[in-house]
Scaffold this motif. Structure first.
Motif, mmCIF file in Angstrom:
data_model
loop_
_atom_site.group_PDB
_atom_site.id
_atom_site.type_symbol
_atom_site.label_atom_id
_atom_site.label_comp_id
_atom_site.label_asym_id
_atom_site.label_seq_id
_atom_site.Cartn_x
_atom_site.Cartn_y
_atom_site.Cartn_z
ATOM 1 N N CYS A 37 50.513 -36.687 24.108
ATOM 2 C CA CYS A 37 49.136 -36.864 23.653
ATOM 3 C C CYS A 37 49.047 -37.851 22.500
ATOM 4 N N LYS A 38 47.847 -38.377 22.342
ATOM 5 C CA LYS A 38 47.539 -39.213 21.192
ATOM 6 C C LYS A 38 46.278 -38.638 20.551
ATOM 7 N N LEU A 39 46.258 -38.578 19.219
ATOM 8 C CA LEU A 39 45.124 -38.016 18.472
ATOM 9 C C LEU A 39 44.296 -39.118 17.841
ATOM 10 N N ILE A 40 42.991 -38.904 17.817
ATOM 11 C CA ILE A 40 42.072 -39.800 17.108
ATOM 12 C C ILE A 40 41.198 -38.929 16.213
ATOM 13 N N ASN A 41 41.179 -39.249 14.926
ATOM 14 C CA ASN A 41 40.288 -38.565 13.989
ATOM 15 C C ASN A 41 38.925 -39.250 14.106
ATOM 16 N N LEU A 42 37.961 -38.573 14.712
ATOM 17 C CA LEU A 42 36.666 -39.180 15.025
ATOM 18 C C LEU A 42 35.872 -39.542 13.779
ATOM 19 N N ARG A 43 35.945 -38.741 12.749
ATOM 20 C CA ARG A 43 35.189 -39.028 11.530
ATOM 21 C C ARG A 43 35.751 -40.249 10.808
ATOM 22 N N ALA B 189 43.147 -43.510 30.533
ATOM 23 C CA ALA B 189 42.384 -44.743 30.785
ATOM 24 C C ALA B 189 41.349 -44.956 29.676
ATOM 25 N N GLN B 190 40.683 -43.888 29.266
ATOM 26 C CA GLN B 190 39.723 -43.999 28.175
ATOM 27 C C GLN B 190 40.429 -44.364 26.866
ATOM 28 N N GLY B 191 41.585 -43.795 26.658
ATOM 29 C CA GLY B 191 42.365 -44.119 25.468
ATOM 30 C C GLY B 191 42.807 -45.573 25.462
ATOM 31 N N GLU B 192 43.146 -46.109 26.635
ATOM 32 C CA GLU B 192 43.559 -47.509 26.735
ATOM 33 C C GLU B 192 42.392 -48.439 26.406
ATOM 34 N N VAL B 193 41.190 -48.070 26.834
ATOM 35 C CA VAL B 193 40.006 -48.881 26.507
ATOM 36 C C VAL B 193 39.796 -48.912 24.997
ATOM 37 N N ILE B 194 39.949 -47.782 24.342
ATOM 38 C CA ILE B 194 39.801 -47.718 22.883
ATOM 39 C C ILE B 194 40.877 -48.574 22.207
ATOM 40 N N SER B 195 42.119 -48.459 22.677
ATOM 41 C CA SER B 195 43.213 -49.244 22.094
ATOM 42 C C SER B 195 42.980 -50.735 22.291
ATOM 43 N N GLU B 196 42.519 -51.117 23.481
ATOM 44 C CA GLU B 196 42.261 -52.531 23.754
ATOM 45 C C GLU B 196 41.145 -53.058 22.851
ATOM 46 N N SER B 197 40.142 -52.244 22.624
ATOM 47 C CA SER B 197 39.054 -52.638 21.722
ATOM 48 C C SER B 197 39.589 -52.860 20.306
ATOM 49 N N HIS B 198 40.465 -51.961 19.844
ATOM 50 C CA HIS B 198 41.065 -52.129 18.513
ATOM 51 C C HIS B 198 41.913 -53.395 18.438
ATOM 52 N N ARG B 199 42.677 -53.654 19.494
ATOM 53 C CA ARG B 199 43.508 -54.870 19.509
ATOM 54 C C ARG B 199 42.637 -56.122 19.465
ATOM 55 N N SER C 83 45.416 -25.390 18.393
ATOM 56 C CA SER C 83 44.527 -24.579 17.558
ATOM 57 C C SER C 83 44.154 -25.309 16.263
ATOM 58 N N ARG C 84 45.010 -26.225 15.784
ATOM 59 C CA ARG C 84 44.710 -26.999 14.567
ATOM 60 C C ARG C 84 43.597 -28.014 14.793
ATOM 61 N N TYR C 85 43.457 -28.497 16.029
ATOM 62 C CA TYR C 85 42.537 -29.591 16.329
ATOM 63 C C TYR C 85 41.272 -29.124 17.047
ATOM 64 N N THR C 86 41.012 -27.836 17.035
ATOM 65 C CA THR C 86 39.835 -27.304 17.711
ATOM 66 C C THR C 86 38.654 -27.325 16.761
ATOM 67 N N PRO C 87 37.471 -27.699 17.173
ATOM 68 C CA PRO C 87 37.078 -28.221 18.481
ATOM 69 C C PRO C 87 37.484 -29.691 18.631
ATOM 70 N N PHE C 88 37.704 -30.121 19.856
ATOM 71 C CA PHE C 88 38.145 -31.482 20.115
ATOM 72 C C PHE C 88 37.484 -32.003 21.385
ATOM 73 N N ILE C 89 37.602 -33.312 21.578
ATOM 74 C CA ILE C 89 37.129 -33.974 22.790
ATOM 75 C C ILE C 89 38.370 -34.385 23.561
ATOM 76 N N LYS D 240 36.043 -32.910 15.490
ATOM 77 C CA LYS D 240 36.649 -33.816 14.521
ATOM 78 C C LYS D 240 37.731 -34.662 15.177
ATOM 79 N N TRP D 241 38.282 -34.184 16.295
ATOM 80 C CA TRP D 241 39.414 -34.850 16.924
ATOM 81 C C TRP D 241 39.119 -35.196 18.373
ATOM 82 N N ALA D 242 39.748 -36.283 18.836
ATOM 83 C CA ALA D 242 39.784 -36.612 20.258
ATOM 84 C C ALA D 242 41.262 -36.609 20.647
#
Length: 154
Positions: A17-23, A66-76, A55-61, A34-36
């Motif tokens: 998994c990969k975590l993203i802190n949404l805030r 594929a969605q994560g790759e789109v986010i990474s490509e946008s950051h790049r 349990s540490r990252y609840t609630p999460f998205i 707070k987390w994806a």
């Protein structure tokens, strides 16, 4: 199946998994999550494999890879654009019409001769109207009795 320790769960979780802190990632985010978590695992599989970590990252998205790759490509792409703009900016601003932003006194404004002639004509007409009104006032003052004129002027 033996239960994994928290350290083992964390190691496997980091691989799957990969975590993203949404805030942090999206300023102005107002959701309750707070987390994806980006993974190909389902939410049930995550809870089965990594209950202590999840349990540490609840609630999460939950997002797919594929969605994560789109986010990474946008950051790049954003990073690439920022670096390119820093490398290629012209300190004197001769390109992309930014010279005027850095050197506003160097701009000679275009004066349309037709607009200028029209403005001059309008100003002349205004002056003629002002002179005409002044002459009317003088004429009205001359028609008054000396005592009335003196009182009005005072």
């Amino acid at each position: 199946m033996k239960k994994l320790t928290v350290n083992e769960q964390e190691e496997l979780f980091a691989q799957d998994c990969k975590l993203i802190n949404l805030r942090y990632e999206y300023s102005g985010f107002t959701g309750t999550e707070k987390w994806a978590i980006i993974t190909e695992l389902s939410e049930e599989a995550l809870w089965d494999k990594y209950p202590d970590v999840i349990s540490r990252y609840t609630p999460f998205i939950l997002l797919s890879m594929a969605q994560g790759e789109v986010i990474s490509e946008s950051h790049r792409n954003n990073d690439k654009y920022e670096k390119r703009s820093k490398r290629t900016i012209d300190v004197y601003g001769y390109e992309d019409d930014i010279f005027e932003q850095f050197h506003p006194k160097s701009i000679a404004p275009f004066i349309d001769p037709f607009d200028k002639a029209e403005e001059e004509q309008i100003e002349e007409e205004k002056e003629k109207l002002r002179q005409l009104e002044l002459s009317k006032v003088r004429q009205a003052l001359s028609m008054l009795q000396p005592v009335q004129r003196e009182r009005l002027l005072k």
